[in-house]
Enzyme design. Structure first.
Site, PDB file in Angstrom:
ATOM      1  N   ASP A  34      47.970  38.544  40.455  1.00 42.49           N
ATOM      2  CA  ASP A  34      48.516  39.432  41.149  1.00 42.49           C
ATOM      3  C   ASP A  34      49.993  39.912  40.187  1.00 42.49           C
ATOM      4  OD1 ASP A  34      49.554  39.926  44.043  1.00 42.49           O
ATOM      5  OD2 ASP A  34      50.783  41.446  42.880  1.00 42.49           O
ATOM      6  N   VAL A  60      43.975  43.575  37.549  1.00 42.98           N
ATOM      7  CA  VAL A  60      42.666  43.638  37.869  1.00 42.98           C
ATOM      8  C   VAL A  60      42.174  44.883  37.354  1.00 42.98           C
ATOM      9  CG1 VAL A  60      42.667  42.071  39.912  1.00 42.98           C
ATOM     10  CG2 VAL A  60      42.982  44.336  40.354  1.00 42.98           C
ATOM     11  N   TYR A  65      39.605  36.534  32.187  1.00 45.64           N
ATOM     12  CA  TYR A  65      38.216  35.997  31.294  1.00 45.64           C
ATOM     13  C   TYR A  65      38.764  34.275  31.922  1.00 45.64           C
ATOM     14  CZ  TYR A  65      35.823  39.844  28.818  1.00 45.64           C
ATOM     15  OH  TYR A  65      34.702  40.015  29.334  1.00 45.64           O
ATOM     16  N   LYS A 106      29.234  37.788  37.811  1.00 42.20           N
ATOM     17  CA  LYS A 106      27.671  37.423  37.182  1.00 42.20           C
ATOM     18  C   LYS A 106      28.209  36.876  36.253  1.00 42.20           C
ATOM     19  CE  LYS A 106      26.149  40.712  34.478  1.00 42.20           C
ATOM     20  NZ  LYS A 106      26.103  42.405  33.593  1.00 42.20           N
ATOM     21  N   TYR A 146      43.149  55.587  48.213  1.00 41.89           N
ATOM     22  CA  TYR A 146      42.457  53.782  48.747  1.00 41.89           C
ATOM     23  C   TYR A 146      40.924  54.541  49.874  1.00 41.89           C
ATOM     24  CZ  TYR A 146      43.728  50.348  51.894  1.00 41.89           C
ATOM     25  OH  TYR A 146      43.988  49.276  52.679  1.00 41.89           O
ATOM     26  N   LYS A 150      37.685  52.341  47.777  1.00 41.05           N
ATOM     27  CA  LYS A 150      37.758  51.177  48.558  1.00 41.05           C
ATOM     28  C   LYS A 150      35.704  51.253  49.218  1.00 41.05           C
ATOM     29  CE  LYS A 150      41.082  48.618  49.392  1.00 41.05           C
ATOM     30  NZ  LYS A 150      40.676  46.404  49.412  1.00 41.05           N
ATOM     31  N   THR A 176      45.997  44.885  60.410  1.00 47.89           N
ATOM     32  CA  THR A 176      46.432  42.941  60.289  1.00 47.89           C
ATOM     33  C   THR A 176      48.199  43.539  60.387  1.00 47.89           C
ATOM     34  OG1 THR A 176      44.831  42.251  59.837  1.00 47.89           O
ATOM     35  CG2 THR A 176      46.044  41.196  59.672  1.00 47.89           C
TER      36      THR A 176
HETATM   37  P1  NAD Z   1      50.034  43.879  50.465  1.00 50.73           P
HETATM   38  O1  NAD Z   1      49.916  45.005  48.865  1.00 50.73           O
HETATM   39  O2  NAD Z   1      50.532  43.251  50.411  1.00 50.73           O
HETATM   40  O3  NAD Z   1      48.995  43.116  48.849  1.00 50.73           O
HETATM   41  C1  NAD Z   1      48.321  43.418  47.715  1.00 50.73           C
HETATM   42  C2  NAD Z   1      48.388  42.501  46.845  1.00 50.73           C
HETATM   43  O4  NAD Z   1      47.566  43.467  45.524  1.00 50.73           O
HETATM   44  C3  NAD Z   1      50.154  42.814  46.260  1.00 50.73           C
HETATM   45  O5  NAD Z   1      50.323  41.259  46.005  1.00 50.73           O
HETATM   46  C4  NAD Z   1      49.977  43.630  44.678  1.00 50.73           C
HETATM   47  O6  NAD Z   1      51.147  43.007  44.529  1.00 50.73           O
HETATM   48  C5  NAD Z   1      48.579  43.413  44.311  1.00 50.73           C
HETATM   49  N1  NAD Z   1      47.497  44.646  43.212  1.00 50.73           N
HETATM   50  C6  NAD Z   1      48.249  45.505  43.530  1.00 50.73           C
HETATM   51  N2  NAD Z   1      47.908  46.542  42.326  1.00 50.73           N
HETATM   52  C7  NAD Z   1      47.241  45.334  41.485  1.00 50.73           C
HETATM   53  C8  NAD Z   1      46.513  45.230  40.397  1.00 50.73           C
HETATM   54  N3  NAD Z   1      45.836  46.550  39.540  1.00 50.73           N
HETATM   55  N4  NAD Z   1      46.451  44.567  39.976  1.00 50.73           N
HETATM   56  C9  NAD Z   1      46.453  43.187  40.271  1.00 50.73           C
HETATM   57  N5  NAD Z   1      46.933  42.531  41.579  1.00 50.73           N
HETATM   58  C10 NAD Z   1      47.479  44.057  42.252  1.00 50.73           C
HETATM   59  O7  NAD Z   1      48.684  43.986  50.793  1.00 50.73           O
HETATM   60  P2  NAD Z   1      47.804  43.041  51.607  1.00 50.73           P
HETATM   61  O8  NAD Z   1      48.183  43.758  53.523  1.00 50.73           O
HETATM   62  O9  NAD Z   1      48.024  41.804  51.716  1.00 50.73           O
HETATM   63  O10 NAD Z   1      46.658  43.748  51.420  1.00 50.73           O
HETATM   64  C11 NAD Z   1      45.444  42.911  50.590  1.00 50.73           C
HETATM   65  C12 NAD Z   1      44.535  43.276  51.021  1.00 50.73           C
HETATM   66  O11 NAD Z   1      43.311  43.443  51.882  1.00 50.73           O
HETATM   67  C13 NAD Z   1      44.563  44.762  50.272  1.00 50.73           C
HETATM   68  O12 NAD Z   1      42.839  44.862  49.017  1.00 50.73           O
HETATM   69  C14 NAD Z   1      43.623  45.400  51.697  1.00 50.73           C
HETATM   70  O13 NAD Z   1      43.331  46.880  50.820  1.00 50.73           O
HETATM   71  C15 NAD Z   1      43.027  44.789  52.632  1.00 50.73           C
HETATM   72  N6  NAD Z   1      43.291  45.456  53.429  1.00 50.73           N
HETATM   73  C16 NAD Z   1      44.188  45.259  53.540  1.00 50.73           C
HETATM   74  C17 NAD Z   1      44.695  45.587  56.067  1.00 50.73           C
HETATM   75  C18 NAD Z   1      46.219  44.981  56.512  1.00 50.73           C
HETATM   76  O14 NAD Z   1      46.470  45.151  57.444  1.00 50.73           O
HETATM   77  N7  NAD Z   1      46.924  44.585  55.563  1.00 50.73           N
HETATM   78  C19 NAD Z   1      44.296  46.108  56.266  1.00 50.73           C
HETATM   79  C20 NAD Z   1      42.225  46.719  55.332  1.00 50.73           C
HETATM   80  C21 NAD Z   1      42.276  46.554  54.033  1.00 50.73           C
HETATM   81  N1  UDP Z   2      34.460  41.415  33.060  1.00 47.98           N
HETATM   82  C1  UDP Z   2      35.759  40.659  33.224  1.00 47.98           C
HETATM   83  N2  UDP Z   2      35.167  39.305  32.744  1.00 47.98           N
HETATM   84  C2  UDP Z   2      34.264  38.599  32.648  1.00 47.98           C
HETATM   85  C3  UDP Z   2      33.566  39.250  32.416  1.00 47.98           C
HETATM   86  C4  UDP Z   2      33.398  40.634  32.288  1.00 47.98           C
HETATM   87  O1  UDP Z   2      36.630  41.120  33.345  1.00 47.98           O
HETATM   88  O2  UDP Z   2      33.981  37.083  32.609  1.00 47.98           O
HETATM   89  C5  UDP Z   2      34.978  43.200  33.046  1.00 47.98           C
HETATM   90  C6  UDP Z   2      34.137  42.970  31.183  1.00 47.98           C
HETATM   91  O3  UDP Z   2      35.335  43.709  30.889  1.00 47.98           O
HETATM   92  C7  UDP Z   2      32.921  44.541  31.899  1.00 47.98           C
HETATM   93  C8  UDP Z   2      33.237  44.715  33.298  1.00 47.98           C
HETATM   94  O4  UDP Z   2      33.715  42.659  33.688  1.00 47.98           O
HETATM   95  O5  UDP Z   2      33.983  45.682  31.727  1.00 47.98           O
HETATM   96  C9  UDP Z   2      31.667  44.593  33.688  1.00 47.98           C
HETATM   97  O6  UDP Z   2      30.689  43.555  33.498  1.00 47.98           O
HETATM   98  P1  UDP Z   2      29.414  43.219  33.419  1.00 47.98           P
HETATM   99  O7  UDP Z   2      28.524  42.846  32.481  1.00 47.98           O
HETATM  100  O8  UDP Z   2      28.879  43.980  34.745  1.00 47.98           O
HETATM  101  O9  UDP Z   2      29.074  45.419  32.685  1.00 47.98           O
HETATM  102  P2  UDP Z   2      29.405  45.421  30.617  1.00 47.98           P
HETATM  103  O10 UDP Z   2      29.870  43.825  30.358  1.00 47.98           O
HETATM  104  O11 UDP Z   2      27.808  44.901  30.224  1.00 47.98           O
HETATM  105  O12 UDP Z   2      30.389  46.303  30.854  1.00 47.98           O
END
Ligand code: NAD
Ligand code: UDP
Ligand code: UDP
Length: 314
Positions: A34, A60, A65, A106, A146, A150, A176
């Site tokens: 997170d 993310v 890795y 993958k 958003y 998605k 939720t």
């Molecule tokens: P939340 O905001 O509590 O949780 C999202 C988590 O993702 C947080 O802990 C945040 O810090 C983390 N995060 C955000 N950007 C990030 C990044 N770039 N890298 C790593 N971590 C990151 O929200 P939630 O309600 O728990 O939602 C969780 C998932 O479920 C989300 O993908 C959301 O789109 C989906 N979702 C939730 C609902 C709902 O009603 N709660 C509805 C539809 C979809």
């Molecule tokens: N990636 C990652 N972890 C792994 C393997 C890949 O985060 O263990 C990331 C990597 O940075 C890449 C992306 O996933 O940009 C997509 O990977 P993919 O193999 O599909 O594509 P490519 O590496 O050929 O861009």
């Protein structure tokens, strides 16, 4: 006990922390990552001492890795206030995050479940929404970062599945609620409860006749877990939500009743692109997962209100 190793992205958030609870209790090796944008260490603090739980700060949008068997990709801010604060980062999180998790899946041949959303249906013309409805989404509005992020993540899941044979699972989550929701995330359930408990005015956007269908968090997590365990050929997308549909005025009345609050209602402008109606058709989830929600709105609001009382110290 099962020592499958599982990555949960966004695991310190509202849904992610409940998912980690279930996975840790089942004996899996859980790696929670997170960036703490909307989530917090507090949500998983009770898991930190467990030998099968690990928490790591990671965004993310950057590659990751690790060696895992399964991935639940939940990282993404979910409330309009938070996802619109930095909309470019929101799209990057959904799209780059999906690409990185797909690349990881993958490489290590992991099964990947994507937390998608009812927002892919936009402001729908079909009611209730079934998975084969393509949606009505504004591509350039303030919610688009958003919704379209998605939608693109879903596209990527299905293309990696078709092109690279990845095992994917897509769930479309409807609104939720429950303990560990962020008190300031602006979502309607948290706003109304916090306002009621503080004796502040309850803010109804628009005329309050728009509807949402609210699922209690425990039901939702059960649906996600069942989806992850379905046979490889079932990829979804599948709606997970509670079909009980309420207007925002009905929700406000219920929150006032359960909190015993004397807060008054106040009407504010409706945000742009706010969907008028939303209700899942859960026929597919019932047939394929043997799943249906079990907690009524009234029963789910009680522990949620108790949680917010603790957070607010009232
Ligand atoms: P939340 O905001 O509590 O949780 C999202 C988590 O993702 C947080 O802990 C945040 O810090 C983390 N995060 C955000 N950007 C990030 C990044 N770039 N890298 C790593 N971590 C990151 O929200 P939630 O309600 O728990 O939602 C969780 C998932 O479920 C989300 O993908 C959301 O789109 C989906 N979702 C939730 C609902 C709902 O009603 N709660 C509805 C539809 C979809
Ligand atoms: N990636 C990652 N972890 C792994 C393997 C890949 O985060 O263990 C990331 C990597 O940075 C890449 C992306 O996933 O940009 C997509 O990977 P993919 O193999 O599909 O594509 P490519 O590496 O050929 O861009
Ligand atoms: N809403 C409201 N008052 C609030 C917060 C939200 O009336 O204080 C409304 C909002 O306009 C929407 C519904 O409640 O129609 C659900 O909003 P939320 O942000 O919880 O979820 P989403 O719109 O993403 O479904």
């Amino acid at each position: 006990m099962d020592d499958t190793s599982i990555l949960v992205t966004g695991g310190a958030g509202f849904l992610g922390s409940h998912l980690c609870d279930r996975l840790v209790a089942a004996g899996h090796e859980v790696l929670c990552i997170d960036n703490f944008y909307t989530g917090s260490r507090r949500n998983v603090a009770h898991l930190l001492g467990k030998s099968n739980f690990e928490l790591s700060r990671h965004d993310v949008t950057f590659p990751l890795y690790v060696e895992v068997d399964r991935i639940f990709n939940l990282a993404c801010p979910a409330s309009p206030v938070h996802y619109q604060f930095d909309p470019v980062q929101t799209t990057k999180t959904s799209v780059h995050g999906a690409i990185n998790m797909l690349g990881l899946a993958k490489r290590v041949k992991a099964r990947l479940l994507q937390a998608s959303t009812s927002e892919v249906y936009g402001d729908p013309e079909i009611h209730p929404q079934r998975e084969d409805y393509w949606g009505r989404v504004n591509p350039i509005g303030t919610r688009s970062c958003y919704d379209e992020g998605k939608r693109c993540a879903e596209t990527l899941m299905f293309d990696y599945h078709r092109q690279h044979g990845l095992e994917i699972k897509v769930v479309r989550i409807f609104n939720t609620y429950g303990p560990r929701m962020h008190p300031n995330d602006g979502r309607v359930v948290s706003n109304f409860i916090v306002q009621a408990l503080k004796g502040e005015e309850i803010t109804i956007y628009g005329d309050g006749q728009q509807t949402r269908s609210f699922c209690y968090v425990d039901d939702l997590i059960e649906g996600m877990l069942r989806m992850m365990d379905t046979p490889a050929e079932f990829v979804g997308p599948v709606n997970i939500g509670n079909p009980g549909e309420f207007t925002m005025l009905e929700l406000a009345e219920l929150v006032l009743k359960l909190t015993g609050s004397r807060s008054k209602l106040t009407f504010k402008p409706l945000p742009a692109d706010d969907p008028k109606q939303r209700c899942p058709d859960i026929g597919l989830a019932q047939r394929t997962l043997g799943w249906a929600p079990t907690v009524s709105l009234e029963d789910g609001l009680k522990p949620t209100i108790a949680y917010f009382k603790g957070v607010l110290g009232v």
